[in-house]
Design an enzyme around this catalytic site. Structure first.
Site, PDB file in Angstrom:
ATOM      1  CB  SER A 245      -0.960  -0.030   1.195  1.00 45.56           C
ATOM      2  OG  SER A 245      -1.975   0.939   1.061  1.00 45.56           O
ATOM      3  CG  ASP A 352      -5.479  -1.546  -4.736  1.00 42.69           C
ATOM      4  OD1 ASP A 352      -5.935  -0.694  -3.954  1.00 42.69           O
ATOM      5  OD2 ASP A 352      -4.537  -2.305  -4.458  1.00 42.69           O
ATOM      6  CG  HIS A 401      -5.364  -2.421  -0.483  1.00 43.22           C
ATOM      7  ND1 HIS A 401      -4.716  -1.818  -1.546  1.00 43.22           N
ATOM      8  CD2 HIS A 401      -4.896  -1.813   0.641  1.00 43.22           C
ATOM      9  CE1 HIS A 401      -3.895  -0.884  -1.075  1.00 43.22           C
ATOM     10  NE2 HIS A 401      -3.980  -0.868   0.245  1.00 43.22           N
TER      11      HIS A 401
END
Length: 517
Positions: A245, A352, A401
């Site tokens: 991330s 995502d 994610h």
């Protein structure tokens, strides 16, 4: 009494040496002589002239791959049971339980801090004898002005302060010390760097009387590397800077800095590589424009433009020169990647969830509108285009994610290949280019794949979760698992209409969805 203790210690050391020798002999037996089929090892005759597969060849060079389990990951459970049974039978080798958690260390340089001025730090599990180091940058969004940072401090303080960090952490996924969960990197030196700077690992600004917060993400990475040079990193062969991330974007922003830091200090033998997971964000147009009032609804471009000024953010010098006056561009993967010198592997979900969130597509459990559905499909297409020139990547068509710290990361596959297997192939490919390392120049563009290895792994199917190995989907209201077809219908997917657009019978389309084609 003293002589008895010395004798006991001598016997203990002798027993340990014997155990290790037996284990070494067992594991050193020719791999070609054993074949795993149906979960049971079978012996076969080994021909002297037989050439082992390329990924098992012994490579003479800077990096070694001791006890790599990637090649047997399909039968890993059975294989590991055998190894554990062997270890337990070799008393007293199994008498002591190894401590496999990573332990917290605060930085000795107290001027490098978290947002609130508390000391930054890292967690480490050393692997004596290993010359491979994995440094992981944690993710967790960002804040970009005093208002969003105050809100973040009230609701997510652990991402801005170290005051309540636990003393230990257990690694998952690529940070796991278990070979069945982490077949390629399980015995590397593991370092987890908590995210407490809220600046996508880019800042270099201390807390002052005039500012409420410090933003020192870039300096935290640099200082951790400096401290690790006293703990064995100075003898490393490979340093893999990984992150998920915001940490994945942090890898893109810091991997060249780490390589240059080591090179400047004379550690030219360390090969620095990057692994960016779920950090390849797009500066695309939002589905629905909203005012930039909070972190979630603010368009990524506007948030980064405000943030880079607020943080005093740093970007790679080569990217800065390519975007003078508009350095915010360097926070987006497809713009910073071409400017990097270090090899970087990109792992990115094509759909995502964080990207959809900042684009104002909120999957709350209610069926979505046709316009939202088209937007989601277009997002997948745009991501594919930006990854077109990336030579080493893993991009499943899943709605999720973060990937590399999932305990089930070995289950996700693209073209039948798992991410650990793809990373193993990438490492082997880089091995063929060790002569490039001394110049540290455009290594990522000269990575011919090892025979039998695919490095550009990207799904071609156009819908979220059309890959059958995608993570399990659950209804957000009931918690019940959903099949791919149930999920797509739940999202408003019209099988009849989509089949017509694709020029096929609805029955055939349903079959494709069931099979993940």
């Amino acid at each position: 009494m003293q002589s008895r203790g010395v004798a006991r210690n001598s016997l203990g050391l002798s027993a340990v040496r014997s155990c290790l020798l037996l284990l070494f002999i067992h594991l050193s037996a020719p791999v070609e002589a054993r074949r795993v089929r149906g979960g049971r090892a079978q012996t076969r005759r080994v021909q002297q002239q037989q050439t082992p597969p390329p990924y098992r060849e012994r490579v003479e060079g800077a990096e070694s791959f001791p006890l790599d389990f990637t090649a047997v990951e399909g039968n890993m459970d059975n294989f590991v049971v055998q190894i554990k049974n062997l270890a337990q039978s070799l008393y007293p080798c199994s008498a002591q339980k190894l401590d496999q958690d990573m332990k917290l260390h605060f930085l000795k340089n107290v001027s490098v801090t978290c947002n609130d001025g508390s000391p930054a730090g890292y967690y480490i599990k050393e692997s004596k004898g290993s010359k491979r180091w994995l440094l992981f940058l944690e993710g967790g969004w960002y804040c970009f002005d005093s208002q969003t940072c105050e809100s973040r401090y009230e609701t997510m303080r652990r991402l801005m302060s170290s005051t309540k960090w636990p003393l230990t952490r257990t690694g998952r996924g690529i940070l796991s010390p278990q070979p069945e969960e982490n077949p390629h990197w399980w015995n590397a030196n593991m370092v987890f760097i908590p995210y407490c700077s809220s600046d996508v690992w880019s800042g270099a600004t201390p807390k002052t009387d005039q500012s409420d917060y410090a933003f020192m993400g870039s300096l935290i990475v640099k200082e951790v590397v400096n401290e690790l040079l006293t703990k064995g990193l100075e003898n490393a062969k490979v340093l893999l800077l990984a992150g998920s991330s915001a940490g994945g974007t942090g890898v893109l922003l810091n991997v060249d800095q780490v390589a240059e830091q080591l090179e400047t200090q004379g550690y030219t033998g360390v090969q620095v590589r990057g692994l960016a997971d779920s950090g390849w964000f797009l500066d695309n147009k939002q589905y629905k424009f909203t005012d930039c009032l909070d972190t979630v609804s603010c368009a990524p471009t506007e948030a980064i433009k405000r943030g880079i000024r607020y943080w005093g953010g740093l970007v790679p010098e080569s990217c800065r020169q390519a975007h003078v006056g508009e350095e915010w561009n360097c926070f987006f993967g497809y713009k910073v990647y071409p400017t990097l010198k270090s090899p970087v592997f990109v792992a990115q979900w094509l759909f995502d969830e964080a990207q959809l969130t900042v684009d104002n597509i909120h999957l709350t459990g209610q069926p979505i509108h046709e316009g939202q559905w088209r937007y989601i499909q277009k997002l997948g297409q745009e991501l594919r285009l930006t990854l077109r020139d990336v030579p080493a990547m893993f991009a499943p068509a899943c709605l999720s994610h973060e990937l590399i710290t999932r305990a089930d990361w070995t289950d996700i596959r693209v073209k039948g290949i798992s991410l650990p297997r793809a990373l193993h192939c990438w490492d082997r490919s880089l091995h063929h280019n060790l002569h490039i390392n001394s110049s540290h120049s455009h290594q990522k563009h000269v990575t011919p794949p090892v025979r039998g290895c695919l490095l550009q792994l990207i799904d071609s199917c156009p819908w979220p979760h059309c890959n059958p190995s995608c993570p399990t989907i659950r209804d957000q209201l009931t918690g019940q698992e959903m099949s791919v077809i149930q999920f797509l219908k739940h999202m408003g997917f019209d099988v009849q209409k989509m089949a017509q657009q694709q020029g096929m019978e609805p029955k055939k389309l349903l079959g494709m969805l069931n099979n993940g084609n």
